[in-house]
Design an enzyme around this catalytic site. Structure first.
Site, mmCIF file in Angstrom:
data_model
loop_
_atom_site.group_PDB
_atom_site.id
_atom_site.type_symbol
_atom_site.label_atom_id
_atom_site.label_comp_id
_atom_site.label_asym_id
_atom_site.label_seq_id
_atom_site.Cartn_x
_atom_site.Cartn_y
_atom_site.Cartn_z
ATOM 1 N N ASP A 237 0.073 -7.545 1.410
ATOM 2 C CA ASP A 237 0.581 -6.179 1.553
ATOM 3 C C ASP A 237 2.102 -6.143 1.539
ATOM 4 O OD1 ASP A 237 0.302 -3.449 1.727
ATOM 5 O OD2 ASP A 237 0.097 -3.404 3.908
ATOM 6 N N GLY B 62 3.527 6.443 8.205
ATOM 7 C CA GLY B 62 4.906 6.632 7.784
ATOM 8 C C GLY B 62 5.788 5.477 8.211
ATOM 9 N N ASN B 63 5.365 4.743 9.268
ATOM 10 C CA ASN B 63 6.079 3.541 9.679
ATOM 11 C C ASN B 63 5.790 2.367 8.744
ATOM 12 O OD1 ASN B 63 5.999 4.589 12.943
ATOM 13 N ND2 ASN B 63 7.795 3.453 12.222
ATOM 14 N N SER B 64 4.718 2.462 7.952
ATOM 15 C CA SER B 64 4.316 1.354 7.086
ATOM 16 C C SER B 64 5.473 0.899 6.207
ATOM 17 C CB SER B 64 3.149 1.769 6.198
ATOM 18 O OG SER B 64 1.977 1.928 6.940
ATOM 19 N N LEU C 97 -8.768 -23.129 -1.286
ATOM 20 C CA LEU C 97 -9.492 -24.322 -0.867
ATOM 21 C C LEU C 97 -10.921 -24.321 -1.392
ATOM 22 C CD1 LEU C 97 -9.505 -26.930 0.814
ATOM 23 C CD2 LEU C 97 -10.074 -25.547 2.826
ATOM 24 N N GLY C 98 -11.586 -23.167 -1.339
ATOM 25 C CA GLY C 98 -12.932 -23.061 -1.882
ATOM 26 C C GLY C 98 -14.039 -23.278 -0.877
ATOM 27 N N VAL C 99 -13.822 -22.828 0.369
ATOM 28 C CA VAL C 99 -14.867 -22.937 1.377
ATOM 29 C C VAL C 99 -15.098 -21.588 2.032
ATOM 30 C CG1 VAL C 99 -14.435 -25.375 1.904
ATOM 31 C CG2 VAL C 99 -13.230 -23.602 3.199
ATOM 32 N N HIS D 59 0.813 -1.220 0.000
ATOM 33 C CA HIS D 59 0.000 0.000 0.000
ATOM 34 C C HIS D 59 0.848 1.273 0.000
ATOM 35 C CE1 HIS D 59 0.410 -0.152 4.520
ATOM 36 N NE2 HIS D 59 0.443 1.158 4.360
#
Length: 463
Positions: A132, A203-205, A260-262, A102
């Site tokens: 991310d 800003g720490n991201s 997985l599809g659940v 991001h």
């Protein structure tokens, strides 16, 4: 009396002294690891944006005020340059940098500022929005690089150190302890976050989270806040997750996640009793997507998945990160409770469709937040449509704030199909319908919840 007081003082010192000795000293650690931490700034160039093709409009047109108020900018108007500040860290001396997706998403230019004040333009190797994580490359050589730790060994109570550029203040160090591990957040089911009380701010991201040995064990990514600033809870992506994604991006340009599809939901104490479980645990399967790996393996709605590849599921949130980190094509053993009996089901994990979320130029899904309903919704991607059995239309509820939506009974995971007399096509259509809602009068709202249709009564207050 005096002797007694002296004895108490001696005993107090005896108790306090070991505690003081146990406190960590970060001075040398900051000197050792600080040079590998970088500041990241991005720029998005101004561009023409035509909101409604075929309807050009000049600023003096009276209709332009309508668009400013309800859509943020007039059609055809220019957007100013957008500048973003974040953090990152060097993982190899040849100029490979890790940060958050991001921080650099949609950027036209990325600039990396090193600890010696040099500024280097960066190339975006690739990013993965689900975790991310983003990988950058700069041309500088012989750079200081961090040591990579093992986040799987991290325990609650360990001291950690965060270094980054909160509010643009470069190389700021803050410390705290790990307050939880394996934390699943509502919008990031595929990441088992590290929760800490280290002060992390905008800003720490993208900055590193170190252990006391000077090893990176996480990437600072999010905070919980009602004010926009630090409130005692911050969340970091485990470095084991980040490095797995980074290696895939460097090898193929994108990251692959297991599918997985659940659709699963928590097992409540009442449900646990009805299923014959000793306590509330596992993930209850609410829906199985057609032609998915789970369907092919025979998983059914109503099954309770108790473990995945030998790892016990304490709750439903434990399952998505385990599935997502499984290599595509691998077989996974699921321990399942059905009709009061446990059985093992082997499933071949498929690739989760991401529609470009891992590509350098990936386009994020349309979304709307807040507004009259205090609700956050997004368009459904193909994987979600398949999983939720919504072939077309609708918007997915991602978060519900304190407001009309919550009072109507809307919940995260609901798919809004109809508002009043109109079918909901996408986020833009839903926003337009919400803007037209009459105040003080209930309107019917049709949602799909865990595969079942449900009508709710929605009222927007007059004030």
């Amino acid at each position: 009396m005096f002797a007694a007081r002296c004895l108490c003082a001696v005993l107090l010192l005896a108790v306090v002294a070991p505690v003081r000795a146990a406190l960590p000293e970060f001075t040398q650690l900051v000197k050792d690891v600080g040079p590998a931490v970088v500041n990241i700034s991005t720029t998005q160039k101004a561009r023409q944006q035509e909101m409604f093709p075929g309807f050009p409009m000049d600023p003096d047109d009276p209709r332009s005020e309508f668009f400013r108020r309800f859509f943020g900018a007039p059609p055809g108007g220019q957007q100013p340059q957008a500048r973003s500040l974040g953090s990152g860290f060097i993982i190899s001396s040849d100029g490979t940098v890790l940060t958050n997706a991001h921080v650099v998403k949609d950027a036209d230019e990325i600039l990396v500022k090193l600890s010696d004040q040099r500024e280097e333009p960066a190339e975006l190797v690739g990013l993965d929005e689900r975790t991310d994580v983003a990988v950058l490359r700069i041309k500088a050589k012989g750079l200081p690089a961090v040591k990579i730790g093992n986040s799987d060994r991290l325990e609650v109570g360990e001291w950690v150190l965060a270094i980054g550029s909160p509010f643009g203040l470069e190389h700021t160090a803050t410390s705290g302890i790990v307050s939880a591990v394996g934390r699943t957040l509502p919008s990031d089911a595929y990441v088992p976050f590290i929760q800490t009380d280290a002060a992390v701010n905008p800003g720490n991201s993208g900055g590193p989270l170190f252990n006391t040995q000077g090893e990176v064990i996480g990437i600072n990514s999010q905070i919980y806040s009602r004010s926009g600033g630090y409130m005692g809870l911050s969340f970091a992506i485990p470095i084991n997750v980040a490095m797995r994604v980074a290696q895939q991006i460097q090898s193929t340009g994108h990251a692959a996640h297991g599918y997985l599809g659940v659709t699963v939901q928590p097992v409540t104490p009442a449900l646990a009793q009805s299923f014959g479980l000793d306590k509330a645990r596992g993930a209850l399967v609410a829906n199985v997507a057609a032609d998915s790996p789970a369907a092919k393996a025979g998983i059914e709605a109503g099954d309770v998945i108790l473990s995945f590849n030998g790892q016990t599921l304490g709750n439903a949130g434990d399952l998505p990160p385990l599935v997502g980190s499984t290599n595509v094509g691998d077989s996974a053993a699921l321990r399942v409770l059905r009709d009061g009996k446990e059985r093992t089901v082997n499933v071949k994990i498929a690739a989760l469709s991401d529609d470009g979320a891992s590509a350098p130029a990936g386009k994020p899904a349309a979304q709307a937040k807040g507004g009259r309903l205090k609700l956050a919704v997004v368009d459904l991607d193909p994987a979600q449509r398949q999983q939720l059995d919504v072939p077309k239309g609708g918007v997915l509820v991602m978060a519900v704030g304190d407001g009309p939506a919550a009072r109507a009974g809307l919940a995260r995971g609901d798919v809004i199909l109809r508002l009043g007399d109109s079918a909901v096509k996408d986020v833009a259509d839903f926003k337009a319908l919400v803007d037209k809602l009459p105040a003080g009068r209930a309107v019917p709202l049709l949602v799909q919840r865990r595969g079942n249709p449900l009508f709710l009564a929605l009222t927007v207050p007059k004030d």
